[in-house]
Design a protein around this motif. Structure first.
Motif, PDB file in Angstrom:
ATOM      1  N   ASP A 167       6.404  -0.044   2.752  1.00 52.56           N
ATOM      2  CA  ASP A 167       6.066  -0.738   1.511  1.00 52.56           C
ATOM      3  C   ASP A 167       6.656  -0.005   0.307  1.00 52.56           C
ATOM      4  O   ASP A 167       7.164  -0.626  -0.631  1.00 52.56           O
ATOM      5  CB  ASP A 167       4.545  -0.839   1.342  1.00 52.56           C
ATOM      6  CG  ASP A 167       3.902  -1.841   2.283  1.00 52.56           C
ATOM      7  OD1 ASP A 167       4.647  -2.579   2.972  1.00 52.56           O
ATOM      8  OD2 ASP A 167       2.653  -1.891   2.343  1.00 52.56           O
ATOM      9  N   CYS A 168       6.578   1.313   0.342  1.00 53.29           N
ATOM     10  CA  CYS A 168       7.097   2.120  -0.764  1.00 53.29           C
ATOM     11  C   CYS A 168       8.612   1.990  -0.883  1.00 53.29           C
ATOM     12  O   CYS A 168       9.156   1.881  -1.994  1.00 53.29           O
ATOM     13  CB  CYS A 168       6.713   3.591  -0.579  1.00 53.29           C
ATOM     14  SG  CYS A 168       4.933   3.890  -0.607  1.00 53.29           S
TER      15      CYS A 168
ATOM     16  N   SER B  60      -0.919  11.667   0.639  1.00 52.58           N
ATOM     17  CA  SER B  60       0.052  11.019   1.541  1.00 52.58           C
ATOM     18  C   SER B  60       0.776   9.879   0.832  1.00 52.58           C
ATOM     19  O   SER B  60       1.998   9.720   0.968  1.00 52.58           O
ATOM     20  CB  SER B  60      -0.660  10.505   2.794  1.00 52.58           C
ATOM     21  OG  SER B  60      -1.200  11.582   3.533  1.00 52.58           O
ATOM     22  N   GLY B  61       0.041   9.084   0.066  1.00 52.38           N
ATOM     23  CA  GLY B  61       0.662   7.990  -0.682  1.00 52.38           C
ATOM     24  C   GLY B  61       1.635   8.494  -1.729  1.00 52.38           C
ATOM     25  O   GLY B  61       2.714   7.921  -1.924  1.00 52.38           O
ATOM     26  N   PHE B  62       1.274   9.568  -2.383  1.00 53.75           N
ATOM     27  CA  PHE B  62       2.152  10.169  -3.389  1.00 53.75           C
ATOM     28  C   PHE B  62       3.446  10.661  -2.751  1.00 53.75           C
ATOM     29  O   PHE B  62       4.542  10.425  -3.263  1.00 53.75           O
ATOM     30  CB  PHE B  62       1.422  11.325  -4.075  1.00 53.75           C
ATOM     31  CG  PHE B  62       2.178  11.956  -5.218  1.00 53.75           C
ATOM     32  CD1 PHE B  62       2.117  11.416  -6.486  1.00 53.75           C
ATOM     33  CD2 PHE B  62       2.942  13.094  -5.025  1.00 53.75           C
ATOM     34  CE1 PHE B  62       2.804  11.992  -7.550  1.00 53.75           C
ATOM     35  CE2 PHE B  62       3.636  13.681  -6.072  1.00 53.75           C
ATOM     36  CZ  PHE B  62       3.561  13.126  -7.339  1.00 53.75           C
ATOM     37  N   LEU B  63       3.323  11.330  -1.609  1.00 55.26           N
ATOM     38  CA  LEU B  63       4.501  11.831  -0.901  1.00 55.26           C
ATOM     39  C   LEU B  63       5.391  10.680  -0.441  1.00 55.26           C
ATOM     40  O   LEU B  63       6.628  10.750  -0.544  1.00 55.26           O
ATOM     41  CB  LEU B  63       4.072  12.687   0.289  1.00 55.26           C
ATOM     42  CG  LEU B  63       5.182  13.295   1.136  1.00 55.26           C
ATOM     43  CD1 LEU B  63       6.137  14.136   0.297  1.00 55.26           C
ATOM     44  CD2 LEU B  63       4.583  14.137   2.275  1.00 55.26           C
TER      45      LEU B  63
ATOM     46  N   LEU C 284       6.928   4.511 -12.604  1.00 58.61           N
ATOM     47  CA  LEU C 284       5.701   4.997 -13.240  1.00 58.61           C
ATOM     48  C   LEU C 284       4.618   4.946 -12.173  1.00 58.61           C
ATOM     49  O   LEU C 284       4.096   3.871 -11.847  1.00 58.61           O
ATOM     50  CB  LEU C 284       5.320   4.124 -14.439  1.00 58.61           C
ATOM     51  CG  LEU C 284       6.218   4.220 -15.665  1.00 58.61           C
ATOM     52  CD1 LEU C 284       5.771   3.239 -16.746  1.00 58.61           C
ATOM     53  CD2 LEU C 284       6.232   5.637 -16.222  1.00 58.61           C
ATOM     54  N   HIS C 285       4.300   6.088 -11.605  1.00 61.19           N
ATOM     55  CA  HIS C 285       3.366   6.127 -10.475  1.00 61.19           C
ATOM     56  C   HIS C 285       1.941   6.324 -10.985  1.00 61.19           C
ATOM     57  O   HIS C 285       1.539   7.424 -11.360  1.00 61.19           O
ATOM     58  CB  HIS C 285       3.743   7.246  -9.512  1.00 61.19           C
ATOM     59  CG  HIS C 285       2.830   7.348  -8.328  1.00 61.19           C
ATOM     60  ND1 HIS C 285       2.727   6.335  -7.396  1.00 61.19           N
ATOM     61  CD2 HIS C 285       1.967   8.322  -7.928  1.00 61.19           C
ATOM     62  CE1 HIS C 285       1.850   6.692  -6.470  1.00 61.19           C
ATOM     63  NE2 HIS C 285       1.374   7.888  -6.779  1.00 61.19           N
ATOM     64  N   GLN C 286       1.187   5.226 -10.977  1.00 62.86           N
ATOM     65  CA  GLN C 286      -0.209   5.251 -11.442  1.00 62.86           C
ATOM     66  C   GLN C 286      -1.203   5.040 -10.298  1.00 62.86           C
ATOM     67  O   GLN C 286      -2.400   5.236 -10.473  1.00 62.86           O
ATOM     68  CB  GLN C 286      -0.448   4.152 -12.488  1.00 62.86           C
ATOM     69  CG  GLN C 286       0.594   4.109 -13.592  1.00 62.86           C
ATOM     70  CD  GLN C 286       0.622   5.363 -14.423  1.00 62.86           C
ATOM     71  OE1 GLN C 286      -0.411   5.841 -14.887  1.00 62.86           O
ATOM     72  NE2 GLN C 286       1.810   5.916 -14.633  1.00 62.86           N
ATOM     73  N   ALA C 287      -0.712   4.633  -9.139  1.00 68.92           N
ATOM     74  CA  ALA C 287      -1.605   4.303  -8.020  1.00 68.92           C
ATOM     75  C   ALA C 287      -2.308   5.553  -7.512  1.00 68.92           C
ATOM     76  O   ALA C 287      -1.670   6.561  -7.209  1.00 68.92           O
ATOM     77  CB  ALA C 287      -0.803   3.661  -6.889  1.00 68.92           C
TER      78      ALA C 287
ATOM     79  N   ASP D 197       0.846  -1.190   0.000  1.00 69.54           N
ATOM     80  CA  ASP D 197       0.000   0.000   0.000  1.00 69.54           C
ATOM     81  C   ASP D 197       0.886   1.246   0.000  1.00 69.54           C
ATOM     82  O   ASP D 197       1.797   1.357   0.830  1.00 69.54           O
ATOM     83  CB  ASP D 197      -0.893  -0.019   1.246  1.00 69.54           C
ATOM     84  CG  ASP D 197      -2.052   0.952   1.160  1.00 69.54           C
ATOM     85  OD1 ASP D 197      -1.857   2.086   0.702  1.00 69.54           O
ATOM     86  OD2 ASP D 197      -3.173   0.571   1.571  1.00 69.54           O
ATOM     87  N   ILE D 198       0.627   2.177  -0.904  1.00 68.14           N
ATOM     88  CA  ILE D 198       1.449   3.389  -0.954  1.00 68.14           C
ATOM     89  C   ILE D 198       1.253   4.265   0.286  1.00 68.14           C
ATOM     90  O   ILE D 198       2.052   5.172   0.537  1.00 68.14           O
ATOM     91  CB  ILE D 198       1.189   4.214  -2.231  1.00 68.14           C
ATOM     92  CG1 ILE D 198      -0.271   4.677  -2.312  1.00 68.14           C
ATOM     93  CG2 ILE D 198       1.608   3.440  -3.462  1.00 68.14           C
ATOM     94  CD1 ILE D 198      -0.531   5.661  -3.452  1.00 68.14           C
TER      95      ILE D 198
END
Length: 332
Positions: A73-74, A109-112, A85-88, A67-68
């Motif tokens: 996990d990241c 938050s996931g993007f960061l 390639l960030h598509q999530a 999970d991002i």
């Protein structure tokens, strides 16, 4: 456009977040066929194992469930990776209005988390899915990258914040980032089910079941519908460009033509009636407008053409022909 023509070296390893989703799985498939080592990172909140099941036994493909929203996990996902390639993301304007907290957690938050993990792993380049929703209440057409309005939904806010974070990480940490503002992507593997399904697969499923497709509004709203092959091309060209002026910015990724929802329904009925003549006579129903919807969307793709050498291969009709064939074979 073939793998060879897109000219992305196959020695690189690529992480695709949201790799079991609609766009992500198409990217995974292309990269695996190109010979790249591909890591698909997904928590299956909206992605589907069926989208990547044919890749699971291939040596240069790896599935990493995570999970991002979890930084550990990241970090694990980005280890020994050359490109991301960030598509999530959690898509859908209505979903973000109904549940802005979860949309924010995943999309911001996931993007960061992914930016931090990519930075610390010294990833060569971070290409991410931005959105045409960033244009908000901007009324000018076509949409040009440096002229945006105020966001009209929580989802739009999250996607704009992604661009701001990417810019800061580029300036502060020297990361190479490229944002791709997608305009209404459609095509194979796009899920027709659920409350937040995109219009094209949803309309196709309704027509195949001899149900009346329902349009929000009078059908005059228009969109720049973009076939998945064009989006895959844009991502690979964003990975492979060597132009410094092409980096650390955002691009519209579309075809550059707009189609009303009424005209879309007409085209879908034309193509689907080739499989089932009864579909031609199905009537369309109309309902209230959706909150947060933008009336018209049309992209200028000149910047992507100039700096990424983006050359979309499929207009709406060409994309629909391929998509309808896939839907007919795969939708029940």
């Amino acid at each position: 456009m073939t793998n060879k023509e897109l000219n992305f070296p196959n020695e690189y390893s690529v992480l695709v977040t949201g790799g079991a989703g609609f766009i992500g799985s198409n990217l995974c498939e292309f990269l695996v066929q190109n010979g790249n080592n591909v890591i698909c990172f997904d928590n299956f909140a909206t992605g589907k194992i069926e989208n990547i099941s044919h890749l699971l036994k291939i040596e240069n493909f790896k599935l990493l469930e995570g999970d991002i929203r979890n930084l550990e996990d990241c970090i694990k996902a980005c280890t020994n990776v050359d490109y991301v390639l960030h598509q999530a993301a959690l898509g859908s304007v209505p979903r973000s209005i109904k549940d802005p907290i979860t949309t924010n957690e995943v999309n911001i938050s996931g993007f960061l988390n992914m930016l931090v993990a990519a930075r610390d792993s010294k990833v060569k380049r971070f290409v991410y899915a931005a959105s045409s929703s960033t244009y908000g209440d901007s009324k000018g057409l076509p949409k040009i990258e440096d002229v945006i309005g105020k966001p009209l939904s929580p989802y739009a806010i999250t996607k704009y914040v992604n661009e701001l974070y990417a810019e800061i990480f580029s300036k502060t940490f020297g990361m190479e980032t490229i944002g791709l503002r997608y305009f209404n992507v459609f095509g194979r593997k796009q899920d027709p089910n659920g409350a937040y399904a995109a219009v094209i697969p949803k309309f196709v499923m309704q027509l195949m079941k001899h149900e009346s497709p329902n349009i929000n509004g009078d059908g005059s709203y228009s969109r720049d519908f973009t076939y998945i092959a064009n989006v895959v091309q844009a991502n690979i060209k964003a990975l492979s460009t060597y132009k410094k002026e092409a980096l650390n910015t955002v691009y519209n990724i579309a075809f550059g033509e707009r189609t009303s929802l009424n005209d879309l329904i007409t085209a879908l009925k034309d193509y689907l009636s080739g499989y089932d003549p009864k579909i031609k006579d199905i009537k369309t129903t109309y309902g209230p407008l959706r909150e947060g919807d933008v009336p018209h969307s049309l992209a200028s793709i000149q910047k992507a053409k100039d700096l990424l050498n983006y050359q979309p291969t499929h207009n709406l009709k060409e994309g629909l022909k391929e998509a309808v064939s896939w839907y007919w074979d795969n939708l029940e």
